[in-house]
Motif scaffolding. Sequence first.
Motif, mmCIF file in Angstrom:
data_model
loop_
_atom_site.group_PDB
_atom_site.id
_atom_site.type_symbol
_atom_site.label_atom_id
_atom_site.label_comp_id
_atom_site.label_asym_id
_atom_site.label_seq_id
_atom_site.Cartn_x
_atom_site.Cartn_y
_atom_site.Cartn_z
ATOM 1 N N ALA A 170 0.818 -1.206 0.000
ATOM 2 C CA ALA A 170 0.000 0.000 0.000
ATOM 3 C C ALA A 170 0.853 1.257 0.000
ATOM 4 C CB ALA A 170 -0.930 -0.005 1.214
ATOM 5 N N ALA A 171 1.956 1.239 0.731
ATOM 6 C CA ALA A 171 2.812 2.424 0.821
ATOM 7 C C ALA A 171 3.435 2.773 -0.523
ATOM 8 C CB ALA A 171 3.903 2.195 1.859
ATOM 9 N N ASP A 196 -5.334 0.695 -3.733
ATOM 10 C CA ASP A 196 -6.300 1.569 -3.070
ATOM 11 C C ASP A 196 -7.736 1.214 -3.453
ATOM 12 O OD1 ASP A 196 -4.613 3.046 -1.526
ATOM 13 O OD2 ASP A 196 -4.701 4.877 -2.738
ATOM 14 N N ALA A 197 -7.917 0.761 -4.698
ATOM 15 C CA ALA A 197 -9.250 0.423 -5.180
ATOM 16 C C ALA A 197 -9.551 -1.068 -5.065
ATOM 17 C CB ALA A 197 -9.401 0.857 -6.639
ATOM 18 N N PHE A 198 -8.538 -1.867 -4.797
ATOM 19 C CA PHE A 198 -8.699 -3.317 -4.735
ATOM 20 C C PHE A 198 -9.594 -3.725 -3.570
ATOM 21 C CE2 PHE A 198 -7.166 -7.487 -3.217
ATOM 22 C CZ PHE A 198 -7.324 -8.239 -4.368
ATOM 23 N N TRP A 276 -3.868 0.545 5.385
ATOM 24 C CA TRP A 276 -4.337 1.931 5.434
ATOM 25 C C TRP A 276 -3.219 2.891 5.037
ATOM 26 C CZ3 TRP A 276 -9.091 3.852 5.852
ATOM 27 C CH2 TRP A 276 -9.222 5.230 6.096
ATOM 28 N N ARG A 277 -3.346 3.510 3.865
ATOM 29 C CA ARG A 277 -2.377 4.506 3.416
ATOM 30 C C ARG A 277 -2.605 5.802 4.192
ATOM 31 N NH1 ARG A 277 0.367 5.269 -1.500
ATOM 32 N NH2 ARG A 277 1.777 7.053 -1.250
ATOM 33 N N ALA A 278 -1.583 6.274 4.872
ATOM 34 C CA ALA A 278 -1.699 7.451 5.743
ATOM 35 C C ALA A 278 -1.396 8.715 4.942
ATOM 36 C CB ALA A 278 -0.776 7.316 6.945
ATOM 37 N N ARG A 279 -2.300 9.088 4.091
ATOM 38 C CA ARG A 279 -2.054 10.204 3.169
ATOM 39 C C ARG A 279 -2.060 11.554 3.875
ATOM 40 N NH1 ARG A 279 -1.726 8.387 -1.924
ATOM 41 N NH2 ARG A 279 -2.708 6.390 -2.432
#
Length: 336
Positions: A170-171, A196-198, A276-279
């Motif tokens: 994810a990162a 992200d969409a998977f 969880w991508r920590a944008r």
Amino acid sequence: MREFGYQKVLDVPDAVAALGADPDARFLGGGTNLVDLMKSGVERPARLVDVRDLPLDRIEPTPGGGLRIGATVTNSDLAAHPDVRRRYPALAQAVLAGASGQLRNMATVGGNLLQRTRCGYFTDVTKACNKRNPGSGCPAVEGEHRNAALFGASRHCVAVHPSDMGVALAAFDAVVHYETADGPGGTPREGELALDAFYLPVGDTPHLETALPPGALITGVTLPPAPVAAHSRYRKVRERASYAFAIGSLTAALDVEDGIVRDARLAFGAVASRPWRARAAERALIGGPADGDAYAAAADAELAAAETLRDNAYKVPLMRNLVVAQLTELEQEARR
């Protein structure tokens, strides 16, 4: 365990055709998650389609410096590959943190992406669980939820995704490739999904976990070029020193020049139904100073959206401390 048929396939068209002809079948890779769920009665396939010998077991460079990782690459081979260790060290570390050597020798990349939650209500067929039996309820909301999600949950499900590997993927903006049998005339059709969409949002349909079309076979994962990934680490917190699922984990990558953060990647594990991508944290970091106060502020920016339950609020300071500690370590390494 329900009796089941078994079929070995040797090429991708045969694999997708086999599952397309039998919606009650399941693909079998290493089986380290699926077979456990069959033993407990959570999964009850009528047939297993063994894809272990498909020609999807290679790790190859892509133009520009990325990597293409085949779906049947074992976790052991992924962690040991020199290009993975050099270009994406956090990925190798995440895989090594995920399971024992025996399991890594069997588990595959495709299967890792599709593994199911380890929530006790999900794995116990005597209990209600919306993910296993839609509409039956989520007893974890008021019951045992010490390891429940901070992000993206709903009253219908608060379970977390168990993958370590997925947090690193994810990162680094991984893309999942697949094939289905629904092309013209039933021919195979290729598709892809950004990670992200998977994984689908929980919402009120937690039993729908991925955006893969019905009968789709994952064929590989692509990691795009990411120079910052060479300066990355994976850190996992678990309740015992031996192999266990995370109560919190972090992939962090940092590029610092003249005391300023030029690029940063952060992804959290064990805090949501998906890696969880920590944008928000990344946005707070990039262009700012590389110091402990900035790292803490970035963690706070992400964790401001956390929604805690009675017994899982400890994860907020845990993740904050993980972010600060790992980014500080990466910064210090860059100065050497």
